[in-house]
Write an enzyme that holds these catalytic residues in place. Structure first.
Site, short mmCIF file in Angstrom:
data_model
loop_
_atom_site.label_atom_id
_atom_site.label_comp_id
_atom_site.label_asym_id
_atom_site.label_seq_id
_atom_site.Cartn_x
_atom_site.Cartn_y
_atom_site.Cartn_z
N GLU A 1 -30.66 16.71 24.25
CA GLU A 1 -29.42 16.00 23.92
C GLU A 1 -28.19 16.75 24.43
O GLU A 1 -27.19 16.14 24.83
CB GLU A 1 -29.32 15.77 22.41
N HIS B 1 -27.56 15.74 27.97
CA HIS B 1 -26.76 14.51 28.01
C HIS B 1 -25.28 14.84 27.77
O HIS B 1 -24.39 14.30 28.43
CB HIS B 1 -27.22 13.52 26.95
N HIS C 1 -23.57 16.20 30.72
CA HIS C 1 -23.32 15.11 31.66
C HIS C 1 -22.01 14.42 31.31
O HIS C 1 -21.23 14.03 32.20
CB HIS C 1 -24.49 14.13 31.61
#
Length: 690
Positions: A475, A478, A481
């Site tokens: 996570e 992510h 990102h």
């Protein structure tokens, strides 16, 4: 005064959770719809010739209040919901869907978009040049309208709108049923003998759960921190079976939470929606906007993986079964509720390791330092907790994130622990995307990492398993990102990428979980401060591929179930449980248990955006193995390789086609070879690329 309607007077303009009341959501969302309608009217009725600026960019930057208020509302539905919020979502969702379709089916607006699009495609030399990002935004805008029915007849538009609204409500109901049915079950243990085998941390948590409910003994639930260790460690086979059956029959019972009919409705409405748009199936519709491009390529990947991994997976299951027979007798039949228990015993026998051995060395606070430190080492980021940033629950922490120059980069929320108001699983989300304002100001993102780790008890801090460390890293990948995004437009920033590309940054980070140099930076015993012993670290590394083929086949089976539903071209009328059984038969490794069903709680493909896209996890795993192989060649903390990954992957969002971005980083297209090598899967030959 409704705080959602005002500029936020909080650090970095973060959401003022502590000032929002339930009624604020409805007022702000309805006002947001009203303002967005006015903006769309202005764009549509602009008498000047349509241009990229006055049409495409104007549309991209419209709806700010609506985006802001719906972002916080729907994120709270996942992280901190209640019956009133659930009821409000059922009331507001149809209005939001109706508004969205009203915009997408605005014929005057679409004609302007089409004129700009046609001008750039038919007569590019007569138009002001566009940047790469602007070209992507133009293409996405045009495609978005077409794929949402802009070219349909009026009657088909009406049906499309109706289907969209019905699907939205069905997906909300599906998720609510899963959460409520999961929360409705608990197993109360009053005989201490039944706790045999369970780790002390699990027993302590179960005791505290009983105390919080005013009950005697120990209470176990279907939430991951309770359910998973129960199946892995509990010696009482009948109780393991009871927990397994409770979990795997969620939403199958003939009650208000039964999702079987909802599954049929979702599948059929998505098929019909795709067919209205001229596609044979929902998968055909979805995959046009994926790296995979078509269902043949998806099935090819799943078949490649099945052929490569199934022989080893069969051997792995046989080894677990053999150990169980040695311990329990030759007539013992390994059942699904036994697999985790005896797998753990086999892993202990082969490697002298289990998740509880590692747990004392993975104190959440230290793990956090390690994961944040990894981002510092790779990308120069620093994290500082700011208690002045409002949060929506006392468990949530907020961090200011700065870049390598010390400049503010993002806000990161960390929400680690389970509660009844929070959905199960783990996810990353954004409360605010990154974009660049028309004046050139870089508007930075606010992102959140959400997990369901074991809470601290009265005498122990939160301690993670190795699997939970991988979840955190996933996570957090992510989140990176989102936080490192450097795009001009929010619709193509951060994680707004092709669905089968979005898992690359997350799964890439999981590679560090078993890297010696990473673990040595934070893995210290929570009581003694002793570092993770070298021999235990060595066993962790050696055990990394334990049952890896079984895990792969499990993912392949989920991918095939997903594709079975969404490649259908005729109405789905079959019994859901029997349909699922047939879809799983080719990949099944353990006995089928009558009455169990995953589809009715498979939120990823029914209500979570992964419809015809669950294969993405394996697709991205091919990418992440290939990408990390370069780090293994150059050094897992190599600054030049990390900079290339940041510049070409993490910061670029969806500004270009993902394969273009990947090749720019890697220098070549990915192949399945790196994944097979990492998993130590031997095949005679493999020349396939994605």
């Amino acid at each position: 005064m409704n705080v959602l309607l005002q500029p936020y007077k909080t650090p970095h303009g973060t959401t003022p959770f502590n000032e929002i009341s339930l009624s604020d959501y409805e007022e702000a969302i309805l006002k947001g719809i009203e303002l967005h309608d006015a903006e769309i009217k202005q764009i549509s009725e602009n008498m000047e010739p349509p241009t990229f600026s006055n049409t495409i960019e104007a549309l991209e930057r419209s709806g700010e209040l609506l985006d802001r208020s719906t972002n916080v509302f729907f994120n709270q539905l996942s992280a901190e919901t209640n019956d009133e919020l659930d009821a409000l979502s059922e009331r507001l969702s149809p209005k939001l869907t109706e508004h969205s379709n009203k915009v997408l089916h605005n014929h005057t607006l679409f004609l302007k978009i089409k004129e700009v699009y046609d001008n750039y495609h038919d007569n590019p030399s007569t138009q002001p040049p566009l940047s790469v990002e602007q070209n992507t935004l133009l293409q996405n805008t045009y495609d978005g309208f077409v794929r949402n029915g802009a070219n349909l007849s009026e009657s088909d538009k009406e049906r499309f709108t109706q289907l969209s609204m019905e699907l939205n409500l069905l997906e909300i109901k599906f998720s609510q049923n899963c959460l409520k049915e999961q929360n409705a079950f608990s197993l109360q243990v009053t005989n201490e003998e039944d706790l045999k085998g369970l780790p002390d941390t699990v027993i302590a948590t179960a005791r505290e759960e009983s105390v919080s409910r005013g009950l005697e003994g120990w209470t176990f639930t279907l939430h991951a921190p309770s359910y998973s260790p129960f199946l892995t460690y509990c010696q009482n086979r009948s109780l393991r079976e009871q927990m397994y059956m409770a979990y795997n029959t969620i939403c199958t019972h003939s009650n208000e939470f039964d999702n079987t009919s909802i599954v049929k409705e979702i599948v059929n409405k998505k098929r019909e929606l795709a067919q209205i748009l001229g596609f044979s199936s929902y998968a055909d519709y979805v995959l046009v906007k994926r790296m995979a491009e078509n269902k043949e390529n998806v099935f090819h990947l799943l078949e490649q993986l099945a052929q490569a991994y199934k022989p080893t997976a069969i051997q792995e299951v046989a080894a677990v079964s053999s150990l169980a027979k040695d311990l329990e007798g030759e007539d013992f039949e390994l059942m699904p509720w036994d697999f985790s228990y005896y797998s753990r015993k086999l892993k202990e026998k082969l490697f002298n390791i289990n998740s509880e051995m590692v747990r004392p060395y993975l104190q959440l606070e230290k793990v956090k330092e390690g994961v944040f430190g990894l981002a510092t080492k790779l990308y120069g980021l620093t994290f500082k907790r700011n208690t002045d940033i409002p949060v929506y629950h006392p468990d949530v922490e907020a961090y200011e994130v700065s870049d390598s120059d010390g400049k503010y980069l993002a806000v990161l929320y960390c929400d680690f622990f389970p509660r009844k108001s929070k959905k199960s699983g783990a996810w990353m989300t954004s409360y605010k995307e990154q974009w660049t304002t028309p004046e050139g100001q870089d508007s930075r993102p606010h992102v959140s990492v959400n997990t369901n780790f074991s809470k601290p008890t009265s005498d122990k801090p939160s301690l993670l398993t190795l699997g939970e460390l991988e979840t955190f890293l996933h996570e957090f990948g992510h989140a990176l990102h989102g936080m490192l995004s450097a795009a001009s437009y929010k619709s193509i920033s951060g994680t707004n990428v092709y669905w089968d590309f979005v898992e690359l940054p997350s799964q890439f980070m999981e590679n560090y979980a078993c890297e010696r140099k990473f673990l040595q930076s934070f893995a210290f015993h929570y009581q003694t401060g002793e570092p993770l012993p070298d021999d235990l670290l060595e066993r962790i590394v050696k055990s990394r591929n334990f049952n890896v083929a079984y895990a792969c086949m499990r993912q392949v089976s989920f991918g095939e179930l997903d594709m079975s539903y969404y490649t259908m071209e005729e109405p789905f009328t079959a019994n859901v449980i029997q349909f699922e059984k047939k879809a799983f038969d080719r990949t099944r490794l353990l006995p089928y248990i009558e009455g169990t069903c995953m589809s009715v709680q498979f939120s990823h493909i029914m209500s979570g955006g992964y419809s015809a896209g669950y294969y993405s996890y394996k697709w991205a795993e091919v990418l992440d193995a290939d990408a990390f192989s370069l780090f293994k060649e150059t050094g897992i903390f190599n600054p030049d390789t990390a900079k290339s990954f940041k510049d070409n992957i993490l910061s670029r969002g969806g500004t270009e086609h993902p394969m273009t971005l990947y090749k720019r980083f890697r220098g070549k297209a990915p192949s399945i070879r790196a994944l097979l090598d990492r998993n130590n899967i031997k095949v005679e030959s493999n020349n396939s690329n994605q």
